[in-house]
Design a protein around this motif. Structure first.
Motif, mmCIF file in Angstrom:
data_model
loop_
_atom_site.group_PDB
_atom_site.id
_atom_site.type_symbol
_atom_site.label_atom_id
_atom_site.label_comp_id
_atom_site.label_asym_id
_atom_site.label_seq_id
_atom_site.Cartn_x
_atom_site.Cartn_y
_atom_site.Cartn_z
ATOM 1 N N SER A 144 0.782 -1.273 0.237
ATOM 2 C CA SER A 144 -0.037 0.083 -0.170
ATOM 3 C C SER A 144 0.820 1.036 0.039
ATOM 4 N N ASP A 145 0.183 2.314 -0.600
ATOM 5 C CA ASP A 145 1.035 3.714 -0.324
ATOM 6 C C ASP A 145 0.164 4.648 -0.650
ATOM 7 N N CYS A 146 -0.279 5.644 0.307
ATOM 8 C CA CYS A 146 -1.267 6.632 -0.056
ATOM 9 C C CYS A 146 -0.925 8.020 0.938
ATOM 10 N N ILE A 170 -0.913 14.728 -3.071
ATOM 11 C CA ILE A 170 -2.010 13.579 -3.013
ATOM 12 C C ILE A 170 -1.800 12.518 -3.816
ATOM 13 N N GLU A 171 -1.916 11.385 -3.154
ATOM 14 C CA GLU A 171 -1.617 10.057 -3.864
ATOM 15 C C GLU A 171 -2.684 9.122 -3.532
ATOM 16 N N ASP A 172 -2.890 8.623 -4.869
ATOM 17 C CA ASP A 172 -3.815 7.306 -4.815
ATOM 18 C C ASP A 172 -3.163 6.339 -5.528
ATOM 19 N N GLY A 216 4.165 9.148 -11.062
ATOM 20 C CA GLY A 216 3.898 8.036 -10.292
ATOM 21 C C GLY A 216 4.670 6.938 -10.471
ATOM 22 N N HIS A 217 4.516 5.732 -9.693
ATOM 23 C CA HIS A 217 5.311 4.480 -10.099
ATOM 24 C C HIS A 217 4.150 3.448 -9.871
ATOM 25 N N GLY A 218 4.754 2.377 -10.601
ATOM 26 C CA GLY A 218 3.983 0.995 -10.456
ATOM 27 C C GLY A 218 4.045 0.429 -9.066
ATOM 28 N N PHE A 220 -0.637 1.765 -10.431
ATOM 29 C CA PHE A 220 0.463 2.601 -10.143
ATOM 30 C C PHE A 220 -0.104 3.672 -9.546
ATOM 31 N N SER A 221 0.946 4.549 -8.831
ATOM 32 C CA SER A 221 0.385 5.695 -8.080
ATOM 33 C C SER A 221 0.032 6.903 -9.104
ATOM 34 N N ILE A 222 -0.609 7.830 -8.582
ATOM 35 C CA ILE A 222 -0.748 9.135 -9.140
ATOM 36 C C ILE A 222 -0.602 10.193 -7.724
ATOM 37 N N GLU A 223 0.483 10.781 -7.951
ATOM 38 C CA GLU A 223 0.911 11.371 -6.703
ATOM 39 C C GLU A 223 1.702 12.813 -6.963
ATOM 40 N N PRO A 224 0.978 13.637 -7.637
ATOM 41 C CA PRO A 224 1.620 15.045 -7.969
ATOM 42 C C PRO A 224 1.983 15.827 -6.596
ATOM 43 N N THR A 271 6.874 -1.513 -3.609
ATOM 44 C CA THR A 271 6.069 -0.198 -3.653
ATOM 45 C C THR A 271 6.526 0.413 -4.997
ATOM 46 N N HIS A 272 7.694 0.300 -5.337
ATOM 47 C CA HIS A 272 8.417 0.979 -6.615
ATOM 48 C C HIS A 272 8.556 -0.249 -7.621
ATOM 49 N N GLU A 273 7.689 -0.286 -8.607
ATOM 50 C CA GLU A 273 8.105 -0.925 -9.821
ATOM 51 C C GLU A 273 7.554 -0.469 -11.251
HETATM 52 ZN ZN ZN Z 1 4.114 6.488 -3.988
#
Ligand code: ZN
Ligand code: ZN
Length: 378
Positions: A244-246, A351-353, A308-310, A335-339, A315-317
């Motif tokens: 998880s990563d949020c 903000i990250e989802d 973002g990252h997969g 993947f994440s969307i985290e600008p 966590t990062h791929e």
């Molecule tokens: Zn992240």
């Protein structure tokens, strides 16, 4: 069915992954994949092997059954894992044996082998000595494209990880108070990450006030003050192995007008990137969707990282959501969307989802509000 009930028909899924890896290796001119403990090995077998100085190595050859080479003292653990349950051949070695010679014997005649991207240099070099003249390549070139396209069981596992971290964020207002330090708040959060169903706490970022302007600030003894915006970016790994990563944004009491102005831009940028996700668009275009909004808002220089990252067993791929990445999105990619917007010396916001590309759009795995969460200053 097996007694590994976290993923139905897990054996079949692991066998299918190995079959795909064999096919893909063959197409890439690789005679064998040599995988030491890590996420590639876990992806193909379900075995979460300990990374030790003693060699554990999954040998996946193009035209033959895979073999798991393990030190004999690790054999009971390997046999008890999904790898053992699936009937994978396990070959043990004794303390005084040379496991590198054992692996070399299994791949005799190979011209090219591929090693997992995170193999220790010590093992890479000893394999090179054991296989003179054999070309070494990176196994990630073959396995990463497979891992990038998640199966329904993997999406379910990521959804569970997302729900667990959402439950932690739901309780952050109970711990975040003026007068407490970042470290004190972080300790409560770490305990909750475990309590809500993660096996490990991977990171806890509580970036208050000016510390929020450093994207990877973790915890400090800074006392949180009234008016501070606080970046809370947290993640862990569930027992099934998925991460998880949020990130959510909090403010203690009244935020400054200047913070609110940039937060409004950030919120629109994050939503624009999420809305852009669907099969057929590139990773670069998702990055641009967020970056354009921030640039138009006048903060382009302050968005200092990729969008973002997969995410999956790590966590990062792949795939990375970054300028220049022409990888086209397909259903099952997660993947994440985290600008973020970072004002050095003042404050920062992100903000990250985690999202999944679906057959016709996007599913967000984190569901808590994107609005600034205001906690009382008293
Ligand atoms: Zn992240
Ligand atoms: Zn994060």
């Amino acid at each position: 069915m097996t007694d590994h009930d976290e993923v139905p028909s897990a054996d079949h899924e692991f066998q299918e992954r190995i079959r795909r890896a064999q096919a893909s290796a063959g197409e890439s001119g690789i005679d064998a994949l040599l995988l030491s403990p890590g996420s590639d090995l876990r992806y193909l077998t379900g075995y979460q092997a300990l990374p030790l100085e003693r060699l554990t190595c999954l040998v996946v050859r193009a035209g033959a059954d895979p073999v798991l080479v393990v030190p004999n003292l690790e054999r009971p653990a390997a046999e008890a894992s999904p790898a053992g349950a699936s009937g994978l051949e396990i070959v043990g070695w004794d303390e005084t044996d040379d496991p590198y010679a054992l692996v070399a014997g299994l791949v005799s005649g190979a011209g090219t082998v591929a090693l997992d991207n995170q193999m220790w240099a010590e093992k890479v070099l000893r394999l090179r000595d054991a296989l003179p003249g054999v070309r070494q390549r990176l196994a990630g070139d073959v396995i990463s494209p497979l891992r990038m396209r998640k199966s329904p069981a993997e999406i379910t596992a990521l959804r569970e990880a997302g729900a667990a971290i959402d439950r932690v964020h739901a309780n952050v207002p109970n711990w975040l108070k003026a007068g407490r330090t970042e470290r004190e708040v972080g300790a409560d959060i770490a305990e909750a990450i475990r309590a809500e169903g993660h096996a490990t706490v991977d990171f806890v970022i509580v970036g208050s006030g000016p510390n929020g302007a450093s994207p990877h600030h973790e915890l400090s003894d800074r006392v949180i003050l009234p008016g501070d915006p606080v970046v809370v970016d947290i993640g862990g790994t569930t027992p099934a192995g998925y991460c998880s990563d949020c990130t959510r944004m909090y403010v203690v009491g009244e935020p400054s007008a200047d913070f609110l102005t940039s937060y409004e831009v950030l919120q629109r940028a994050q939503a624009a990137a999420v809305d852009h996700v669907r099969p057929g668009v590139t990773c670069a275009s998702v990055d641009a969707a967020a970056r354009d909004v921030i640039a138009q808002g006048g903060y382009g220089e302050l968005f200092i990282h990729r969008t973002g990252h997969g995410i999956g067993l790590e966590t990062h791929e792949d795939p990375y959501i970054i300028q220049g990445n022409d990888q086209v999105l397909e259903p099952g990619m997660a993947f994440s969307i985290e600008p973020g917007i970072y004002h050095p010396g003042r404050h920062g916001a992100r903000i990250e989802d985690i999202v999944v590309c679906t057959d016709d759009g996007v599913e967000a795995l984190n569901r808590r509000t994107h609005d600034l969460v205001v906690v009382p200053a008293e």
